[in-house]
Each structure stands twice: as C-alpha cells, then as structure tokens.
Design a protein around this motif. Structure first.
Motif, PDB file in Angstrom:
ATOM      1  N   VAL A 245      25.808  13.657  20.313  1.00  0.00           N
ATOM      2  CA  VAL A 245      27.200  13.850  20.720  1.00  0.00           C
ATOM      3  C   VAL A 245      27.342  15.148  21.507  1.00  0.00           C
ATOM      4  N   ALA A 246      26.642  16.188  21.064  1.00  0.00           N
ATOM      5  CA  ALA A 246      26.678  17.467  21.779  1.00  0.00           C
ATOM      6  C   ALA A 246      26.188  17.298  23.210  1.00  0.00           C
ATOM      7  N   ALA A 247      25.090  16.552  23.383  1.00  0.00           N
ATOM      8  CA  ALA A 247      24.555  16.321  24.725  1.00  0.00           C
ATOM      9  C   ALA A 247      25.530  15.508  25.569  1.00  0.00           C
ATOM     10  N   GLU A 248      26.152  14.526  24.934  1.00  0.00           N
ATOM     11  CA  GLU A 248      27.111  13.672  25.642  1.00  0.00           C
ATOM     12  C   GLU A 248      28.337  14.453  26.072  1.00  0.00           C
ATOM     13  N   ARG A 249      28.786  15.372  25.217  1.00  0.00           N
ATOM     14  CA  ARG A 249      30.020  16.107  25.473  1.00  0.00           C
ATOM     15  C   ARG A 249      29.791  17.431  26.193  1.00  0.00           C
ATOM     16  N   GLY A 250      28.558  17.807  26.391  1.00  0.00           N
ATOM     17  CA  GLY A 250      28.280  19.050  27.094  1.00  0.00           C
ATOM     18  C   GLY A 250      28.133  20.244  26.197  1.00  0.00           C
ATOM     19  N   GLY A 251      27.914  20.059  24.896  1.00  0.00           N
ATOM     20  CA  GLY A 251      27.650  21.074  23.879  1.00  0.00           C
ATOM     21  C   GLY A 251      27.262  22.431  24.453  1.00  0.00           C
ATOM     22  N   PRO A 252      26.396  23.212  23.857  1.00  0.00           N
ATOM     23  CA  PRO A 252      25.659  22.893  22.629  1.00  0.00           C
ATOM     24  C   PRO A 252      26.477  23.212  21.369  1.00  0.00           C
ATOM     25  N   LEU A 253      25.846  22.963  20.215  1.00  0.00           N
ATOM     26  CA  LEU A 253      26.447  23.365  18.955  1.00  0.00           C
ATOM     27  C   LEU A 253      26.272  24.871  18.788  1.00  0.00           C
ATOM     28  N   PRO A 254      27.352  25.629  18.720  1.00  0.00           N
ATOM     29  CA  PRO A 254      27.196  27.078  18.561  1.00  0.00           C
ATOM     30  C   PRO A 254      26.709  27.447  17.162  1.00  0.00           C
ATOM     31  N   THR A 255      25.925  28.513  17.087  1.00  0.00           N
ATOM     32  CA  THR A 255      25.472  29.035  15.799  1.00  0.00           C
ATOM     33  C   THR A 255      26.676  29.503  14.995  1.00  0.00           C
ATOM     34  N   THR A 256      26.711  29.150  13.717  1.00  0.00           N
ATOM     35  CA  THR A 256      27.849  29.493  12.878  1.00  0.00           C
ATOM     36  C   THR A 256      27.410  29.566  11.425  1.00  0.00           C
ATOM     37  N   TYR A 257      28.329  29.829  10.532  1.00  0.00           N
ATOM     38  CA  TYR A 257      28.065  29.892   9.096  1.00  0.00           C
ATOM     39  C   TYR A 257      27.528  28.533   8.636  1.00  0.00           C
ATOM     40  N   THR A 258      26.373  28.539   7.958  1.00  0.00           N
ATOM     41  CA  THR A 258      25.699  27.280   7.644  1.00  0.00           C
ATOM     42  C   THR A 258      25.199  27.278   6.202  1.00  0.00           C
ATOM     43  N   VAL A 259      25.433  26.143   5.516  1.00  0.00           N
ATOM     44  CA  VAL A 259      24.986  25.949   4.136  1.00  0.00           C
ATOM     45  C   VAL A 259      24.092  24.723   4.080  1.00  0.00           C
ATOM     46  N   ALA A 260      22.928  24.852   3.438  1.00  0.00           N
ATOM     47  CA  ALA A 260      22.025  23.713   3.237  1.00  0.00           C
ATOM     48  C   ALA A 260      22.472  22.924   2.023  1.00  0.00           C
ATOM     49  N   THR A 261      22.444  21.591   2.123  1.00  0.00           N
ATOM     50  CA  THR A 261      22.849  20.733   1.011  1.00  0.00           C
ATOM     51  C   THR A 261      21.612  20.227   0.273  1.00  0.00           C
ATOM     52  N   PRO A 262      21.761  19.800  -0.974  1.00  0.00           N
ATOM     53  CA  PRO A 262      20.602  19.341  -1.748  1.00  0.00           C
ATOM     54  C   PRO A 262      19.876  18.152  -1.133  1.00  0.00           C
ATOM     55  N   SER A 263      20.590  17.343  -0.336  1.00  0.00           N
ATOM     56  CA  SER A 263      19.972  16.153   0.256  1.00  0.00           C
ATOM     57  C   SER A 263      19.168  16.461   1.504  1.00  0.00           C
ATOM     58  N   GLY A 264      19.147  17.722   1.926  1.00  0.00           N
ATOM     59  CA  GLY A 264      18.433  18.089   3.139  1.00  0.00           C
ATOM     60  C   GLY A 264      19.330  18.193   4.354  1.00  0.00           C
ATOM     61  N   GLY A 265      20.623  17.949   4.171  1.00  0.00           N
ATOM     62  CA  GLY A 265      21.571  18.096   5.265  1.00  0.00           C
ATOM     63  C   GLY A 265      22.063  19.526   5.363  1.00  0.00           C
ATOM     64  N   ARG A 266      23.167  19.703   6.063  1.00  0.00           N
ATOM     65  CA  ARG A 266      23.728  21.045   6.180  1.00  0.00           C
ATOM     66  C   ARG A 266      25.235  20.946   6.419  1.00  0.00           C
ATOM     67  N   HIS A 267      25.936  21.992   6.052  1.00  0.00           N
ATOM     68  CA  HIS A 267      27.361  22.113   6.325  1.00  0.00           C
ATOM     69  C   HIS A 267      27.529  23.210   7.367  1.00  0.00           C
ATOM     70  N   LEU A 268      28.163  22.883   8.471  1.00  0.00           N
ATOM     71  CA  LEU A 268      28.420  23.845   9.542  1.00  0.00           C
ATOM     72  C   LEU A 268      29.899  24.216   9.504  1.00  0.00           C
ATOM     73  N   TYR A 269      30.190  25.490   9.218  1.00  0.00           N
ATOM     74  CA  TYR A 269      31.560  25.956   9.066  1.00  0.00           C
ATOM     75  C   TYR A 269      32.073  26.500  10.404  1.00  0.00           C
ATOM     76  N   TYR A 270      33.204  25.946  10.881  1.00  0.00           N
ATOM     77  CA  TYR A 270      33.851  26.429  12.096  1.00  0.00           C
ATOM     78  C   TYR A 270      35.311  26.752  11.808  1.00  0.00           C
ATOM     79  N   LEU A 271      35.875  27.668  12.588  1.00  0.00           N
ATOM     80  CA  LEU A 271      37.293  27.974  12.483  1.00  0.00           C
ATOM     81  C   LEU A 271      38.086  26.940  13.267  1.00  0.00           C
ATOM     82  N   ALA A 272      39.156  26.435  12.670  1.00  0.00           N
ATOM     83  CA  ALA A 272      40.031  25.505  13.385  1.00  0.00           C
ATOM     84  C   ALA A 272      40.815  26.288  14.431  1.00  0.00           C
ATOM     85  N   PRO A 273      40.746  25.889  15.693  1.00  0.00           N
ATOM     86  CA  PRO A 273      41.497  26.609  16.723  1.00  0.00           C
ATOM     87  C   PRO A 273      42.997  26.569  16.463  1.00  0.00           C
ATOM     88  N   ALA A 274      43.692  27.622  16.838  1.00  0.00           N
ATOM     89  CA  ALA A 274      45.141  27.680  16.658  1.00  0.00           C
ATOM     90  C   ALA A 274      45.801  26.499  17.359  1.00  0.00           C
TER      91      ALA A 274
END
Length: 283
Positions: free
Chosen positions: A87-116
C-alpha cells in the motif's frame, strides 16, 4: 504475587500515562478483556489512580487510541507487513519511522499521531488484508503486557510522528468502504468447493478462543470474501453463515458485540472480494 512482580506492569502503566496517553487495565494475561465498562470514556492518566489499580493485580495495559489522538497500525505477521508495504508503494509512501511495539505473534504496532481535524475510526483489513487500524473506538495493548503467547515489547521509543497524508487518505477511503453496505455481486449457486470452504471457516470461527476472536473472524471473512469475489459462494449466504458462527463470541468474558462482529465480517468480506481467487486455483 510479589511487589516486584506487580511493579513491572505498574511502571509500564505509569510510563504510558506519562506519554500523555489515557490507559485502562485489561484482565491479567489477556488482550481483549477490559476490566472497566465504557473504557474509552473512563481511560485516564491519573498517576494516583493508576498506582491504586495496578497495586491490586498484574493487569495488562490498554492505550485508548481515540482519546490519545493516536492511530495505531497493526499489520499481522507475515502477510500484513508485506501488504502494508505494498500500500505504501501504491500510495507513494514510505512508512515513516515511529514509535513501534512488537506483538507476541511476530507482528508490530506502529503508533502515529492523528492529524488535527481528522476523525479516523477502527477498521479490520480495510486498508489492506491482515492490517488493522486502531483509532477512535479502539485500543492498543501497551508494551510490557504479557499473554500466553508472549510479551508486547517496545522496539522503538521514537516519539510518534504524524500519520502521513497518504495513510490518512487510505484509512478514510477504505474504512468508509468497509463500513458501508456490503459489496454486491451477481447471485451464484455455491459450488461444492465453496460450500466446503465456508463450512470449514465457520467451524474455525465457532471454536475460536476469546483471545483470538477478532483475528480468526477477520481472517475467515477475508478468506471467504475471496471466494465470494470469484462467484464460488453467494455473498448473502456467506455473510449470514459467518455472523451466525460468531454468535458465541458475545459473552460476558469478551468485549465482542453483535455490531462489532457484523462490522468485522463486512470488512473482511469486502477486502476479500477485492482480491478474488482465480477459478482455476479454486477448482
């Protein structure tokens, strides 16, 4: 239970509140059993209340993403991350580096601020298959929390950056589509293959444990949606069967509701219909 054992989660709870994020407790060892009703409105950052709460038990920690003005992307491993990258490639990303938490399943949570000025809500597999969004109406399990599958671990303590415009657009567009009326396709008599696939996925949903309700139902709806898109299963038949199979999820020990079940099924089917299986592969 010793004070030392309790305090690691207390310290995480205080840390997350110190980030400015309202939190609330989850039942020990779980990720989807809030210990308070109306948790979105009752989440808070009061350090005295947090100390009193976590002094009584080893509660996991939930960050109320809406009140915190956060948008947390939750790509499941391994497909979710690949899909989000696409999706990032399709939309012209990239995914910016941000606060990140690893999940037990091997995934991750990427925390972003909701724009005003934005008002984004939860979605399941709407911006991409196996990629959930936690925003208004949702929560993210905080780092330090532990389940039978493992721990949520802080990978990157970079301050959350603002959700980029291309992701705001993707979340708004695709969540809106997923939460509207189900995509309609021409009626088709279910094939023997399609009927068997639907029966198998419904059985998975019926036997899903409390900690896997959302993941199993979302995955099942997406899998069946791909077959609906290929005219192997009738849409109404598939939707009704999946919702019926998920009826057991609305229990006293789970936060699932009839409305949430319907939304997850509709979102998964819609996402799957967009990516139908090839008939020759299904035969």
């Amino acid at each position: 239970m010793s004070t030392v054992e309790r305090n690691d989660l207390l310290e995480w709870a205080l840390y997350l509140a110190g980030m400015g994020w309202p939190i609330f407790p989850l039942a020990p060892g779980t990720k989807n059993r809030p210990m308070v009703k109306d948790w979105e409105n009752r989440a808070h950052r009061d350090t005295d209340r947090i100390r009193r709460c976590w002094d009584t038990g080893r509660f996991n920690i939930a960050v109320a993403t809406g009140p915190a003005r956060l948008v947390v992307l939750d790509p499941d491993a391994p497909d979710g991350w690949d899909n989000l990258t696409a999706v990032a490639a399709e939309r012209g990303g990239p995914l910016p580096t941000t606060y990140t938490v690893a999940t037990p399943s091997g995934g991750r949570h990427l925390y972003y601020l909701a724009p005003a000025g934005t008002s984004l809500r939860n979605s399941q597999s709407a911006i991409a298959a196996h990629v959930d969004v936690r925003a208004a109406g949702g929560y993210a399990v905080g780092p330090g929390s532990v389940t039978d599958a493992g721990a949520y671990e802080l990978l990157d303590d970079t301050d959350p950056v603002e959700l980029p415009g291309w992701l705001v657009q993707a979340c708004a567009e695709r969540a809106s589509t997923a939460n509207s009326a189900p995509v309609q396709i021409r009626s088709a008599t279910p094939t023997r293959y399609g009927a068997a696939a639907l029966a198998g996925e419904c059985e998975r949903v019926r036997t899903a444990g409390p900690d896997t309700h959302n993941a199993v139902l979302s995955a099942a709806a997406y899998t069946i949606g791909r077959k609906v898109g290929a005219d192997l299963i009738d849409h109404t038949t598939a939707r009704t069967a999946l919702i019926d199979a998920a009826g057991h999820m609305v229990t006293a020990g789970c936060a699932c509701t009839d409305r949430e079940i319907t939304r997850v099924v509709d979102a998964g089917l819609t996402a799957g219909i967009r990516n139908p299986v090839a008939r020759r592969q299904a035969a």
